[in-house]
Design an enzyme around this catalytic site. Structure first.
Site, PDB file in Angstrom:
ATOM      1  N   ALA B 129     -44.746 -21.897 -26.076  1.00  0.00           N
ATOM      2  CA  ALA B 129     -43.537 -22.709 -26.197  1.00  0.00           C
ATOM      3  C   ALA B 129     -43.327 -23.187 -27.628  1.00  0.00           C
ATOM      4  CB  ALA B 129     -43.630 -23.916 -25.260  1.00  0.00           C
ATOM      5  N   HIS B 257     -49.363 -21.551 -20.229  1.00  0.00           N
ATOM      6  CA  HIS B 257     -50.536 -22.304 -19.779  1.00  0.00           C
ATOM      7  C   HIS B 257     -50.187 -23.642 -19.146  1.00  0.00           C
ATOM      8  CE1 HIS B 257     -51.162 -25.287 -23.172  1.00  0.00           C
ATOM      9  NE2 HIS B 257     -50.254 -24.505 -23.686  1.00  0.00           N
ATOM     10  N   CYS B 381     -51.413 -32.760 -28.583  1.00  0.00           N
ATOM     11  CA  CYS B 381     -51.252 -32.429 -30.000  1.00  0.00           C
ATOM     12  C   CYS B 381     -51.335 -33.668 -30.875  1.00  0.00           C
ATOM     13  CB  CYS B 381     -49.956 -31.670 -30.232  1.00  0.00           C
ATOM     14  SG  CYS B 381     -48.499 -32.487 -29.603  1.00  0.00           S
TER      15      CYS B 381
END
Lengths: 97, 457
Positions: B129, B257, B381
């Site tokens: 993505a 995922h 992240c």
């Protein structure tokens, strides 16, 4: 004929449930047990012979998939998951998570 | 069968150190069949576990927004293409290429495209993505830069979207970062007012990865104003029903995922009618209609396709189960612990993403106290930073509550026992940490903490 169909369904379900109890990873084991049980429950009243045949075929294919994946998962075994002792009660034969 | 205390890694690992001299011994035992078949499997598998971790159980996994375990059915679909059918799908001259291409196209057409109601020619396989978001935002903005220099997004987007917009700003584009309401939803009137004549793209994510809010997607605003609408649907695809035609979406990012598929693969939906043009970021042999050159990884594409197909079949079943488990967790926690706030809209949300702020408790401390459960305080992240989440800041959460937030992720493989255990541990540890907290003590005495003038000394 109906008795044969019921017997085959019971046999397929029993085989699938037994195989899922041998799943190595506890999260997959619980999911597989639950999903197999719920799938058979949801399709219990299906009478159309073609639909029954198709569902049975899917069931046997799923069983074969579970057996293949058990072998694959054993190749890269990890240590016990924290919750394995509670989930081991699902399986009479399985000794390790 | 043990091989000594110095043996830390599996000997078949190509880069394990100090173990090469043992290879013949172990291989000999394999070949001489001194081990039974289960023993051989267990021996090899066990050695992949580091020695100090063997006695330590693995924590429960409750971080499904960060990533998801691969569904065994997906792995089963991928394995033949990892082992036997290894052809390049772009090779047109032999059967290896044909069979690989056939698998890739089946994944594209009958699985990924079917899930979102798209034409297969509109699906481009990417590495995930993040790449899809980069392609959509930078690609569209740069292609139309001659006449359109304005892009709109929101303050709660994923880092890859915000960073792509920052790069566009450095190239001379105007970017508007729209604020969101306290419940995480976007004000559509504000969006409409922000669109200018030179706006090329609006990017709004479907389901927020930190607070789980579902943005209202059935809006004609962008289409009526001739502006392309991009949505990052990484957390939404396969979990809520998506129709790109009903929602008038022009570009959509998909992540493998996040839907029990493999890592390293994703897809970008690019509308053909009306056509969306974009400047490719990755150039080369012209694969994927020239939009993303590079060999498509057939096993990963097959895995993504299988994951999409399974998600389509299981969506309703999974949604009911995840909702049940989420309600169970929230009710247990909130009934036992006072001063707990759920971040995000309580109604318009994906139930599997629960973000709770525990007042008077530091989020990182609670994470460390809940060491048996794999949780997160925000997106993966940004997990390396101890700063509070920018998403919580954007929804107007107080600084102290933003520091006290924990994200619980529930997914397909979560069990009732895991939910009960997590809830009980959370309740126990929050009580314990609050007993140590002077702020909790002060609040119990009736002191208003907001009225205190904290000074440094």
């Amino acid at each position: 004929m109906a008795a044969n169909s019921r017997t085959r369904r019971w046999s397929s379900e029993a085989h699938a449930m037994n195989e899922t109890k041998l799943c190595v990873c506890v999260c997959y084991r619980n999911y597989a047990l639950r999903r197999v049980r719920d799938a058979f429950k949801a399709n219990r009243n299906v009478e159309d012979p073609k639909a029954v045949e198709r569902l049975m075929e899917e069931g046997w294919q799923t069983l074969a998939l579970i057996q293949r994946q058990q072998t694959v998962t054993k190749l890269s075994e990890t240590q016990r998951k924290f919750f394995s002792c509670l989930s081991a009660s699902f399986s009479g034969r399985f000794q390790r998570a | 069968m043990e091989f000594g205390s110095g043996f830390k890694y599996c000997i078949i690992h190509p880069f394990s150190s100090g173990s090469l001299e043992s290879i013949p011994a172990v291989l000999g035992q394999f070949w001489n069949r001194q081990l039974t078949r289960p023993q051989r499997f267990r021996t090899v598998g066990r050695k992949l576990i580091k020695k100090h971790e063997q006695d330590e159980p693995r924590p429960l996994y409750m971080d499904f927004q960060a990533t998801t375990p691969m569904d065994p059915r997906v792995l089963d679909a991928m394995l033949p293409y990892q082992v036997n059918y290894y052809g390049n799908p772009h090779s047109r001259t032999h059967a290896y290429g044909w069979e690989s291409e056939s698998a890739m196209e089946t994944a594209r057409k009958q699985q990924v495209a079917d899930l979102i109601g798209a034409d297969p020619r509109e699906i481009v396989f990417t590495s995930g993505a993040t790449e899809s978001n980069n392609m959509a935002i930078k690609g569209v903005a740069r292609f139309y830069k001659a006449k359109k220099r304005h892009v709109i997004t929101t303050q709660t987007e994923h880092k890859c979207v915000l960073d792509s917009c920052r790069i566009l700003e450095s190239e001379g584009f105007d970017v508007t970062y729209l604020p969101v309401q306290n419940n995480g939803l976007l004000d559509l009137e504000l969006l409409e007012a922000s669109i200018r004549t030179d706006t090329s793209l609006v990017s709004v994510m479907t389901v927020n990865n930190e607070i789980g809010t579902i943005r209202f997607m059935r809006s004609q605003i962008c289409r009526s104003k001739g502006v392309f609408f991009h949505t990052d649907a990484a957390q939404a695809v396969g979990k809520i029903p998506i129709s790109i035609s009903d929602w008038k979406i022009d570009l959509m990012s998909i992540s493998g995922h996040k839907i029990y598929g493999p890592k390293g693969v994703g897809a970008l939906y690019v509308r053909r009618r009306p056509r969306v043009r974009l400047e490719p970021i990755q150039n080369g042999g012209g694969q994927e209609r020239g939009l993303r050159s590079g060999t498509v990884p057939t096993p990963l594409a097959v895995g993504l396709g299988a994951a999409c197909s399974i998600a389509q079949e299981e969506m309703e079943y999974d949604h009911q189960r995840v909702s049940m488990l989420a309600n169970r967790l929230v009710q247990k926690v909130m009934s036992e612990i006072p001063d707990v706030i759920m971040n995000g809209d309580p109604e318009q949300r994906y139930p599997g993403c629960i973000n709770l702020s525990f007042a008077y408790v530091e989020g990182e401390s609670l994470l460390m106290a809940l060491k048996d459960v794999a949780l997160s305080s925000g997106s993966a992240c940004t997990s390396a930073s101890l700063e509070p989440s920018y998403v919580l800041r954007a929804i107007g959460a107080d600084e102290d509550l933003a520091h006290s937030s924990i994200r619980f992720g529930i997914g397909r493989f979560t069990t009732e026992e895991e939910i009960d255990y997590t809830a009980e541990k959370c309740i126990e540890q929050v009580h314990r940490l609050r007993e140590m907290s002077p702020l909790w003590e002060m609040s119990q005495e009736g002191i208003d903490l907001k009225s205190i003038n904290w000074t440094q000394h």
